[in-house]
Motif scaffolding. Structure first.
Motif, mmCIF file in Angstrom:
data_model
loop_
_atom_site.group_PDB
_atom_site.id
_atom_site.type_symbol
_atom_site.label_atom_id
_atom_site.label_comp_id
_atom_site.label_asym_id
_atom_site.label_seq_id
_atom_site.Cartn_x
_atom_site.Cartn_y
_atom_site.Cartn_z
ATOM 1 N N ILE A 65 0.817 -1.216 0.000
ATOM 2 C CA ILE A 65 0.000 0.000 0.000
ATOM 3 C C ILE A 65 0.855 1.273 0.000
ATOM 4 N N PRO A 66 1.909 1.379 0.838
ATOM 5 C CA PRO A 66 2.692 2.628 0.887
ATOM 6 C C PRO A 66 3.451 2.958 -0.405
ATOM 7 N N PHE A 67 3.623 1.973 -1.293
ATOM 8 C CA PHE A 67 4.404 2.209 -2.511
ATOM 9 C C PHE A 67 3.614 2.949 -3.590
ATOM 10 N N PHE A 68 2.306 3.070 -3.410
ATOM 11 C CA PHE A 68 1.469 3.696 -4.433
ATOM 12 C C PHE A 68 0.567 4.759 -3.808
ATOM 13 N N ARG A 69 0.209 5.742 -4.624
ATOM 14 C CA ARG A 69 -0.654 6.817 -4.138
ATOM 15 C C ARG A 69 -1.987 6.233 -3.657
ATOM 16 N N PHE A 70 -2.390 6.647 -2.460
ATOM 17 C CA PHE A 70 -3.623 6.093 -1.900
ATOM 18 C C PHE A 70 -4.829 6.884 -2.398
ATOM 19 N N THR A 71 -5.685 6.206 -3.123
ATOM 20 C CA THR A 71 -6.912 6.835 -3.641
ATOM 21 C C THR A 71 -8.103 5.918 -3.382
ATOM 22 N N ILE A 72 -9.232 6.525 -3.101
ATOM 23 C CA ILE A 72 -10.480 5.792 -2.907
ATOM 24 C C ILE A 72 -11.561 6.494 -3.717
ATOM 25 N N PRO A 73 -12.277 5.790 -4.582
ATOM 26 C CA PRO A 73 -13.297 6.429 -5.415
ATOM 27 C C PRO A 73 -14.499 6.912 -4.594
ATOM 28 N N THR A 74 -15.153 7.930 -5.079
ATOM 29 C CA THR A 74 -16.361 8.451 -4.420
ATOM 30 C C THR A 74 -17.630 8.064 -5.173
ATOM 31 N N ASP A 75 -17.449 7.508 -6.368
ATOM 32 C CA ASP A 75 -18.592 7.101 -7.192
ATOM 33 C C ASP A 75 -19.153 5.777 -6.678
ATOM 34 N N ILE A 76 -20.405 5.772 -6.252
ATOM 35 C CA ILE A 76 -21.038 4.576 -5.690
ATOM 36 C C ILE A 76 -21.122 3.447 -6.710
ATOM 37 N N THR A 77 -21.179 3.815 -8.003
ATOM 38 C CA THR A 77 -21.269 2.801 -9.067
ATOM 39 C C THR A 77 -20.056 1.877 -9.058
#
Length: 285
Positions: A54-66
């Protein structure tokens, strides 16, 4: 890191990890009693190793419920495909499994024609026929085509994987790749555990049957394999990446012949490996 943007790094990492995984997995679980428990254990340990990436890559989480709705459907399919694949790997030579895996490409093309109304392109048809022929060649034994239950399991799992790929249109790009890998192995393990009505003590008893060091190696290399395949396609050209990833079939065949002294259907495996490589190249060019 600059190296993470180099597709050659990810392809090499995939090929190395895929071969080590296939061989280590085959060796570690010869005393397996329950394929579902084996699947759960492999997924849990793979999810554990994924945490460290996980720390090796930019942490992103989508906001689109789809995206989350699609992920739920894909996870359910992965639970079935993983379960089928684990038992298929148990019963087939790693080289044979690697070749059968390419059927998912054929299924994806067929599903694309049917559901996405994609144009019927001659090169895709020719490439698909070559891949199918190569896999039939693997089933050819003493003048007859012999297909066992492991072939059938692999066939079904590859079809379901193609369905998942059709639904899962690059949603991994919306997540940190380490976290995404956790989701795609941990959640299926929970589904299989609940559906099978297992208990924790069942997992412990099953795990005690395995060669633990080799099993942990297989879980770690599966983690590497999953991450590297996604990243290779993400930073590279699919027409280059796809044929290169099929080299696992040839590499596993060479490993089995040199290290394991396995001469069973050696010529057939080599010919089938080359045909599959040609088929994939024709499809992707």
């Amino acid at each position: 890191m600059k190296i993470f943007c180099d597709w050659k790094f990810w392809v090499i990492l995939y090929l190395i990890s895929a071969v080590i995984f296939a061989q280590a997995f085959k060796k570690s679980n010869r005393n397996m009693k329950d394929a579902s428990l084996l699947t759960i254990l492999l997924e849990l340990f793979t999810a554990f190793f994924s945490i460290f990436f996980i720390p090796f890559f930019r942490f992103t989480i989508p906001t689109d419920i789809t995206i989350y709705l699609i992920l739920i459907v894909v996870v359910m399919i992965y639970a079935v495909t993983d379960r089928l694949n684990i038992e298929a790997r148990y019963g087939l030579d790693p080289s044979v499994f690697s070749m059968l895996k390419q059927l998912s490409t054929v299924f994806l093309i067929i599903l694309g024609f049917i559901f996405l109304k994609e144009k019927i392109i001659l090169k895709k048809i020719v490439g698909s026929i070559i891949i199918i022929f190569a896999n039939l060649l693997l089933a050819f034994d003493k003048g007859k085509i012999k297909i066992n239950k492991y072939f059938i399991m692999s066939f079904i799992s590859n079809f379901l994987f193609a369905v998942a790929m059709l639904i899962n249109v690059n949603i991994s790009n919306n997540f940190n790749i380490g976290f995404y890998t956790i989701l795609t192995v941990f959640l299926p393990s929970i589904l299989i555990f609940l559906f099978g009505k297992y208990k924790v003590k069942d997992l412990v008893k099953e795990f005690d049957l395995y060669d633990k060091k080799t099993f942990l190696l297989s879980a770690f290399t599966w983690c590497l394999m999953l991450i590297s395949s996604v990243k290779a396609y993400e930073v590279g050209n699919v027409t280059v990446i796809a044929p290169l990833l099929t080299l696992t079939a040839i590499l596993n065949t060479i490993y089995e012949f040199i290290i394991n002294k396995n001469k069973n259907k050696l010529i057939q495996k080599i010919i089938a490996s080359i045909l599959i490589l040609i088929g994939v190249i024709i499809i992707k060019i």
